[in-house]
Every structure is written in C-alpha cells, then in structure tokens.
Motif scaffolding. Structure first.
Motif, short mmCIF file in Angstrom:
data_model
loop_
_atom_site.label_atom_id
_atom_site.label_comp_id
_atom_site.label_asym_id
_atom_site.label_seq_id
_atom_site.Cartn_x
_atom_site.Cartn_y
_atom_site.Cartn_z
N GLY A 1 -1.23 -17.78 -5.68
CA GLY A 1 -2.40 -17.00 -6.00
C GLY A 1 -3.14 -17.59 -7.19
N THR A 2 -4.27 -16.98 -7.49
CA THR A 2 -5.08 -17.38 -8.63
C THR A 2 -5.01 -16.29 -9.68
N CYS A 3 -4.64 -16.67 -10.92
CA CYS A 3 -4.50 -15.68 -11.99
C CYS A 3 -5.74 -15.69 -12.87
N VAL A 4 -6.13 -14.46 -13.33
CA VAL A 4 -7.34 -14.27 -14.10
C VAL A 4 -6.98 -13.54 -15.39
N ASP A 5 -7.45 -14.06 -16.52
CA ASP A 5 -7.23 -13.38 -17.80
C ASP A 5 -8.02 -12.09 -17.85
N GLY A 6 -7.40 -11.06 -18.46
CA GLY A 6 -8.05 -9.78 -18.65
C GLY A 6 -7.85 -9.31 -20.07
N TYR A 7 -8.28 -8.12 -20.37
CA TYR A 7 -8.14 -7.55 -21.70
C TYR A 7 -6.67 -7.22 -21.97
N GLY A 8 -6.00 -8.06 -22.74
CA GLY A 8 -4.60 -7.85 -23.09
C GLY A 8 -3.64 -7.99 -21.93
N GLN A 9 -4.08 -8.58 -20.84
CA GLN A 9 -3.24 -8.73 -19.65
C GLN A 9 -3.86 -9.77 -18.73
N TYR A 10 -3.19 -10.08 -17.67
CA TYR A 10 -3.77 -10.93 -16.64
C TYR A 10 -3.45 -10.32 -15.29
N GLU A 21 2.95 -8.92 -9.47
CA GLU A 21 2.25 -9.37 -10.68
C GLU A 21 1.94 -10.85 -10.63
N ASN A 22 2.83 -11.64 -10.03
CA ASN A 22 2.65 -13.08 -9.94
C ASN A 22 2.63 -13.57 -8.49
N CYS A 23 2.24 -12.69 -7.56
CA CYS A 23 2.21 -13.00 -6.12
C CYS A 23 3.58 -13.44 -5.62
N THR A 87 -13.91 3.20 -4.29
CA THR A 87 -14.62 2.78 -5.50
C THR A 87 -14.31 1.34 -5.87
N TYR A 88 -13.05 0.97 -5.93
CA TYR A 88 -12.64 -0.37 -6.38
C TYR A 88 -11.78 -1.04 -5.33
N GLN A 89 -11.90 -2.36 -5.24
CA GLN A 89 -10.98 -3.12 -4.40
C GLN A 89 -10.29 -4.23 -5.20
N ASP A 90 -10.59 -4.32 -6.47
CA ASP A 90 -10.02 -5.36 -7.33
C ASP A 90 -8.99 -4.72 -8.27
N LYS A 91 -7.82 -5.29 -8.33
CA LYS A 91 -6.73 -4.77 -9.16
C LYS A 91 -7.15 -4.67 -10.62
N ARG A 92 -7.87 -5.65 -11.11
CA ARG A 92 -8.31 -5.66 -12.50
C ARG A 92 -9.25 -4.49 -12.79
N ASP A 93 -10.18 -4.21 -11.87
CA ASP A 93 -11.09 -3.07 -12.05
C ASP A 93 -10.33 -1.74 -12.06
#
Length: 189
Positions: A1-10, A21-23, A87-93
């Motif tokens: 998978g592709t990992c994306v940085d987020g606010y205090g998490q990825y 969490e890591n596919c 409403t959302y389909q993205d885990k980060r959202d």
C-alpha cells in the motif's frame, strides 16, 4: 500500500484485498459500521481510551464506498450524528472527523441506538441492503435517561440484522446492560 502522513499519525491506502494499519491483513468483507461514542461526563476520564480503541478498529478496516462505510453518532444527554455512512470514504478523513473536544451530560444510550436504527441504517444515509450492518458502541454501560428503553432499542437493531459490539469503558461498568446490548453477551470480540 501507499502510506500518507497525517496529523500525529499516518494512514495507508491499501489495495482492495488488504487492510490494517500497514496493509498487513487480507480482507474480503464489506460492512456498514455505525460507531457510537458515549461522551457523557461519566466517561470523561476514560474518553481517550475509547477513542483510541475506535481508531484501532478503523485502522483494521478498509474504508471505501464499495467495501466498508462508517458513521459516527455521539451521545450524552442527547444523540447527534457526526457523520453518515455516505459522508467519507477515506480512512484519514474518518479519523480526523472523530477528533472531539466536548464532553458533558448524562448517559442517554437508548437515544443513540434509536438514532442509528432510524437515521443511519437507511439507504439515503449510505446504508446498503446487501451489506452486514454493525454497531460498535463505546460506553460505560450505565444509562441514566429512559433506561428501560436501552435494551429494547438494542434488540430492535439486532432483530433487524445488525451485529452489536459493545466496548465497556471504565471501572464502573454495568455489565448487565453491556451484555444485554451486545449481540452475543458471552463472547469476547
């Protein structure tokens, strides 16, 4: 998978047959999941633990409109929908939308269970008839508003095909209520 940085998490965007969490896990199931979080004053001191458990569950599911959809209902004196299944389909959202700062009130569990049945598990809110509905409820299991209706509302959800999982939070848990709400009271999940 592709990992994306987020606010205090990825977060990782996984291929359709992987999740975690890591596919790192295979996944082929689809769910419409209603997360319900007790934000009453009675669980203020353990709120962070409940939110942490919800985040771990979310990391373990693959969120896309064709796989798993999530809704969030918050409750204390009254219940309110934070977001619907469509409403959302993205885990980060989803994780960002779960960030809360407000805790107050009493524990009106019956109202949130009724709201999930009446407002969340409906096609106009994103519910899919061919997909398993699940409810994940984080509570101290100590309703104190219209308590006689709590188990009745949970029974309505279960009788209509939803699987109800209850996460008991804190040291003063009413296990009779928790077990009565859960789909299988004698099982650990």
């Amino acid at each position: 998978g592709t990992c994306v940085d987020g606010y205090g998490q990825y977060t990782c965007v996984c291929p359709s047959d992987r999740t975690g969490e890591n596919c790192d896990r295979e996944c082929g199931a689809s769910y419409d999941a209603a997360f319900i979080l007790d934000i009453s004053g009675s669980v203020y001191d353990v709120y962070a633990l409940g939110l942490s458990v919800f985040r771990e569950i979310i990391y373990g599911l693959e969120f896309r409109f064709d796989r798993t959809r999530a809704a969030l209902v918050l409750y204390s004196d009254t219940a309110s929908v934070r977001f619907y299944l469509n409403t959302y389909q993205d885990k980060r959202d989803i994780l960002e939308a779960m960030s809360l700062k407000d805790y107050r009130g009493r524990t009106n569990t019956q109202e949130d269970l009724g709201m999930v049945y009446d407002d969340i598990f409906r096609s106009n809110a994103g519910d899919r008839s061919q997909v398993q509905n699940i409810v994940i409820l984080g509570t101290d299991g100590a309703s104190n508003i219209r308590t006689s209706e709590t188990l009745e509302k949970a029974r309505t959800l279960k009788n209509n095909g939803a699987r109800v999982y209850v996460i008991a939070i804190g040291g003063r848990v009413n296990m009779d209520e928790v077990n009565g709400m859960a789909s299988e009271a004698t099982s650990d999940y």
